[in-house]
Enzyme design. Structure first.
Site, PDB file in Angstrom:
ATOM      1  N   LYS A  29       0.854  -1.192   0.000  1.00 18.05           N
ATOM      2  CA  LYS A  29       0.000   0.000   0.000  1.00 18.05           C
ATOM      3  C   LYS A  29       0.889   1.241   0.000  1.00 18.05           C
ATOM      4  O   LYS A  29       1.885   1.286   0.746  1.00 18.05           O
ATOM      5  CB  LYS A  29      -0.890  -0.013   1.251  1.00 18.05           C
ATOM      6  CG  LYS A  29      -1.919   1.113   1.311  1.00 18.05           C
ATOM      7  CD  LYS A  29      -2.792   1.012   2.567  1.00 18.05           C
ATOM      8  CE  LYS A  29      -3.929   2.023   2.554  1.00 18.05           C
ATOM      9  NZ  LYS A  29      -4.800   1.915   3.754  1.00 18.05           N
ATOM     10  N   SER A  70      -9.823   2.163   2.737  1.00 21.23           N
ATOM     11  CA  SER A  70      -8.890   2.879   1.889  1.00 21.23           C
ATOM     12  C   SER A  70      -7.914   1.982   1.131  1.00 21.23           C
ATOM     13  O   SER A  70      -7.356   2.422   0.123  1.00 21.23           O
ATOM     14  CB  SER A  70      -8.083   3.865   2.740  1.00 21.23           C
ATOM     15  OG  SER A  70      -7.258   3.163   3.657  1.00 21.23           O
ATOM     16  N   SER A  91     -10.198  -0.053   6.977  1.00 19.65           N
ATOM     17  CA  SER A  91      -9.542   0.090   5.669  1.00 19.65           C
ATOM     18  C   SER A  91      -8.865  -1.160   5.130  1.00 19.65           C
ATOM     19  O   SER A  91      -8.440  -1.170   3.977  1.00 19.65           O
ATOM     20  CB  SER A  91      -8.518   1.225   5.715  1.00 19.65           C
ATOM     21  OG  SER A  91      -9.182   2.460   5.590  1.00 19.65           O
TER      22      SER A  91
END
Lengths: 493, 502
Positions: free
Chosen positions: A78, A158, A182
């Site tokens: 990420k 997210s 997330s």
């Protein structure tokens, strides 16, 4: 093994260690898949060349039987984890072309174990969002589409780039971060596994901070076993993070198959809420039945302060974010506006241009709730509620060992469907934020499909630092659900 | 003299006014590395050469508390006889400024590491007053903005960014600029004794903000009696008064300014003012309305600071003897309060004195140090650490006076010699024949010579025995100052047949 990218992390590990395939073959296959998968916009930065170099080093180590636990296995990271020498954006314009001169502890642990980095995945800007639509690098598309439509759906957020990359076989596994859901929500809506460990289990050093008291890194994988493998390497106590906790990290994979006979599974009654589709509640009941069938005892528990969790979260998280994001001021790194008259103008212009609308909204909320005269009404009351929410869980865990809930109030939704109403977007986290507020571990496991063929997940919540039991229960759900579905690779044409 | 804590009053048009002063002192913690990072704290390095990614507020960086800084704060707290809080919290103080890379300063707001304590200050008139300490907390220093390096840009040096400071806040217990200066001097002495701050005001290691208010006579006593601030005036905070001399100037100026405003029918606005040392005046910096809203909240990157009571006890056992205790001990050796307080003001001076006074009379040693050594240091613009004659050498000189090897006058000459030329005092005395003459033969010979040269004086002395002193002086001169004055006296009395005491 015609398609190397379809392997699980465990399968690939075994194949690489048995020298059935090389890391270069495996990595090469993913580099190609990533290129083909560009329509999904899962990666912000592809690092194919570097990945092949890392794979080469791994192959040489394996040849000398010196390989680590993840030797030669290609992963997606990420783009909130700082990676030395590789641009890190947090999906924000404000970081510009920031290239960290340091490595986050979690990614360092992965590289030390021999893992290969494929690239940096897309996310909501600064991890603020539930659909990956707030990214300055454009939305990510969910590899899944409804059976009756070709509309692009969101991959959750997210960690939407990571969830899409895992579901579309653009990596073996990925890292995510979870501040309010997330990791778990995007895993659920892409039909894969997402684990948020106990707060303090993984170091936060080198992860771009959103809300320091809630942020926690974790794995996003194809299976529960893969999550167990990833967590073992990602977790560590870290002298560079005062909030990381020194507790032993067991070999989770070895503990997976212990069975759940006698395990007490709590069903929190407050998680049955209005407006949630019947198929979600039906899946929840089914999940309880699966566990019961394997010898677990189902108990109803109460978490009375659940209804305050979202409001509490939307005070605590923005408050911390307003302070954490103050360092993005255009002075030392990242975006600096041109033509500023004075320092105040420089701040206002740089931050106005650099931050997107959702991030600005949260900075404003956070600034407001911490302001003189409002602190007691908001921040300090939210802290009190947080304590009560934590106590709810403590009391529930006197009666059970894990909790079972839905992960999300619905399946993946269409791109653009919730962008006009922030409150509706915030509701995505209704089942997941409580876990962050209490600092507990939570995992989402794919459990079934909607009528339209979209994946749904079930969430298990564990006691602090008892990820072993949590993973064992998740493995039981996974086994019973026998979820073998994958999205059609529509982008491969 | 006035009772403890009495203000020096200032005459105004409408009557007498009293000054009330409180202080906030920022003392840089003596430590190798910064409060939350491993970067060096050394003074005077190239700009931005001592900056870690934490100090520069880079993404994903986290603060980790430096235990040494915590120990220094506790040590200081113990030295201030203060409450040590076993649990304290770090808070973020949020504001934007280019020299504040994180966009917040990590400080302690509601729960500081050290609570109430006290400092005793000695005034010139021998009076001692107690100044209450409100609290001491740990916080990060900011960097430094440089506005004079480039025509249209400002530069920032982050070497100071993240250095540990102790903010020490007093109660409003000082009543004059002399007391304020004496307090800062005493605080500086204490932290230097403790080794927790080098006290170097020139390098910014110690900086003071002074809170000044004025009230009509009696208002302060009422405050001390009731604890209510209502009878005190509105205070103004004067920032960065960075020398002892400026404190006195700033307080004097500010008190008179406030009195003028009030007597002119105005009111004092609570505000922050800056002392301009060139003009000798204070100027408004920002009003209460313009004050920042710092949005304090507990720093979620740091756990509450929990101290072990046994650890604090262990630190307490390693505290050195502090100025007050040293002063008390010096007084038991026979020194007066003022002499003792002068000697303990600097640890180096006290140490020098102690070594110098070994085995000799304490009072004689103190007098020698004050009159001879400090006098010469003053004359040469040197500090006690630069003294050219060691404590041991001074001790040898005093010992030679005490055992009458040399006279007091010769001792001063001797000090001058070793001060400029160096050498061992005992050897110098031997080599240059400076020993006191107690040999009666030599003294008698000198007396005979003086009598032979001054027959008229002999008659005068017989009539007026008090004039014997003149003879003593002449005999001393004759012997080059080396004769023992007591022996000369005795021999003269016998020779001139003088009565025992006249």
């Amino acid at each position: 093994m015609s398609d190397l990218t379809a392997m699980t992390l465990a399968e690939a590990r075994d194949a690489v260690q048995a020298k059935k395939i090389s890391s270069k073959e495996l990595t090469g296959a993913f580099v190609k898949a990533i290129e083909a998968g560009r329509p999904l916009n899962a990666y912000i930065t592809e690092a194919g060349e570097q990945a092949m170099l890392m794979a080469d080093v791994s192959d040489r180590r394996i040849a000398k039987s010196e390989g680590g636990a993840l030797e030669g296995l290609p992963l997606a990271i990420k783009d909130l984890f700082c990676t030395k020498g590789v641009r890190t954006t947090a999906a924000s314009k404000i970081l510009g072309n920031f290239v960290p001169p340091y490595e986050s502890t979690v990614t360092q642990n992965l590289w030390d174990a021999g893992a290969v980095m494929l690239g940096k995945t897309n996310l909501d800007e600064f991890a603020m969002g539930s659909s990956n639509e707030t990214s300055a690098f454009g939305p990510v598309f969910n590899p899944w589409r409804a059976s009756n439509s070709n509309a692009n759906l969101v991959p959750g957020g997210s960690s939407g780039g990571s969830s899409a990359a895992v579901a579309a076989d653009l990596c073996l596994a990925a890292t995510g971060t979870d501040t309010g859901g997330s990791i778990r929500q995007p895993a659920a809506v892409t039909g894969r596994v997402g684990l948020k460990p106990t707060y303090g289990r993984c170091s936060r050093f080198g992860i771009v901070a959103f809300a320091s008291s809630l942020d926690q890194a974790g794995p996003m994988t194809k299976t529960v076993r893969d999550a167990a493998i990833m967590l073992k390497t990602m977790a560590s106590v870290d002298a560079k993070d005062s909030t990381s906790v020194d507790v032993p990290v067991p070999d989770y994979e070895k503990l997976l198959e212990g069975g759940i006979k006698g395990l007490r599974v709590g069903i929190p009654k407050e998680y049955r809420i209005d407006g949630v589709p019947a198929e979600i509640n039906a899946l929840w009941t089914k999940g309880a039945d699966w566990l019961k069938a394997q010898g677990a005892e189902i108990v109803e528990v109460s978490l009375p302060h659940t209804k305050y969790a979202l409001p509490t979260y939307y005070i605590v998280a923005p408050a911390e974010c307003s302070s954490n994001l103050a360092r993005y001021d255009g002075v030392r790194f990242g975006h600096r506006a041109s033509g500023a008259r004075d320092i105040t103008d420089l701040y206002e212009k740089s931050r106005g241009e650099g931050f997107g609308a959702e991030v600005q909204r949260r900075i404003l909320i956070g600034t407001y709730v911490l302001s003189a005269g409002y602190y007691d009404a908001y921040y300090s009351r939210a802290q009190k509620l947080r304590t009560l929410i934590k106590r709810d869980f403590d009391q529930a865990f006197e009666k059970c060992d894990v909790l079972l809930t839905p992960t999300t109030p619905g399946p993946a939704f269409a791109v653009g469907a919730k962008t006009t109403d922030p409150l509706e977007m915030y509701l995505q986290d209704v089942f997941t934020v409580t876990v962050n507020l209490a600092g507990l571990p939570g995992i989402s496991v794919p459990a079934g499909l909607t009528e339209n063929g979209l994946p749904l997940g079930l969430q298990l919540i564990g006691k602090a630092f008892d990820e072993a039991t949590l993973l064992r229960a998740a493995y039981a759900v996974e086994t019973a659900a026998d979820f073998k579905h994958s999205p059609a690779k529509w982008w491969n044409v | 003299m006035s009772a403890a804590g009495k203000s020096k009053t200032i005459k105004g048009e409408t009557g007498d006014w009293e000054i009330v002063i409180g202080m906030e002192v920022h003392a840089q913690v003596a430590s190798q590395s910064k409060l939350f990072s491993g970067a060096s704290t050394e003074f005077g390095a190239e700009p931005n050469s001592q900056v870690s990614f934490i100090d520069a507020g880079f993404p994903g960086m986290l603060p980790v508390i430096n235990e040494k800084c915590v120990e220094q704060a506790v040590r200081t707290g113990l030295g201030l006889k203060a409450q040590i809080n076993l649990r304290s919290l770090f808070d973020r103080k949020n504001y934007f400024y280019p020299d504040l890379p994180q966009g917040y300063q990590i400080s302690q707001y509601k729960d500081p590491i050290v609570g109430e304590g006290e400092v005793y200050i000695d005034l010139k008139d021998g009076e001692t007053i107690k100044v209450g300490i409100e609290r001491l907390h740990l916080e990060q220093d900011a960097g430094k903005s440089l506005h004079d390096q480039h025509p249209d840009s400002s530069f920032v040096d982050l070497n100071r960014s993240g250095i540990a400071l102790m903010e020490i806040v007093t109660k409003p217990h000082m009543r004059s600029s002399e007391e304020a200066a004496a307090f800062l001097k005493k605080l500086r002495a204490i932290v230097r004794y403790l080794g927790t701050c080098d006290g170097n005001m020139d390098e910014g290691s110690m900086r003071a903000d002074v809170n000044v208010s004025v009230c009509k006579v009696g208002g302060y006593d009422e405050f001390r009696r009731t604890g209510s601030f209502k009878t005190l005036g509105t205070r103004c905070e004067i920032k960065n008064v960075n020398s002892m001399r400026f404190i006195a100037q700033a307080v004097e100026y500010e008190a008179r300014r406030q009195i003028e405003v009030i007597e002119g029918g105005g009111t004092i606005a609570q505000e922050t003012r800056l002392f301009d040392s060139r003009q000798g005046e204070t100027r408004s910096m920002r009003s209460k309305e313009e004050a920042h809203d710092y949005r304090y909240f507990p720093d979620p990157d740091l756990l509450p600071l929990e101290l072990d009571a046994a650890w604090v006890e262990a630190i307490k056992k390693t505290l050195p003897e502090l100025p007050d205790e040293k002063k008390a001990r010096f007084m038991t050796l026979g020194l007066g309060a003022y002499d003792a307080s002068v000697l303990v003001a600097e640890r180096e001076l006290a140490d020098f004195y102690e070594e110098m006074a070994k085995g000799v009379d304490a009072k004689a040693a103190a007098n020698w140090l004050n009159n001879e050594v400090l006098g010469r240091l003053n004359r040469d613009g040197l500090s006690i650490t630069q003294v050219p004659v060691s404590a041991a050498a001074n001790n040898a000189i005093i010992a030679m006076v005490a055992d009458q090897t040399i006279s007091g006058k010769i001792a001063k000459d001797l000090l001058d010699i070793v001060w400029t030329e160096g050498g061992d005092p005992k050897q110098v005395v031997e080599a240059r024949g400076m020993k006191q003459v107690t040999d009666t033969g030599a003294i008698d010979a000198a007396i005979e010579a003086v009598i032979a040269a001054n027959p008229a004086k002999v008659e005068e002395v017989k009539a007026k025995p008090k004039l014997a002193a003149w003879f003593v002086g002449q005999v001393m001169k004759q012997t080059g100052g080396k004769a023992n004055p007591a022996a000369v006296n005795a021999a003269l009395k016998t020779r001139l047949n003088l009565p025992d005491e006249g």
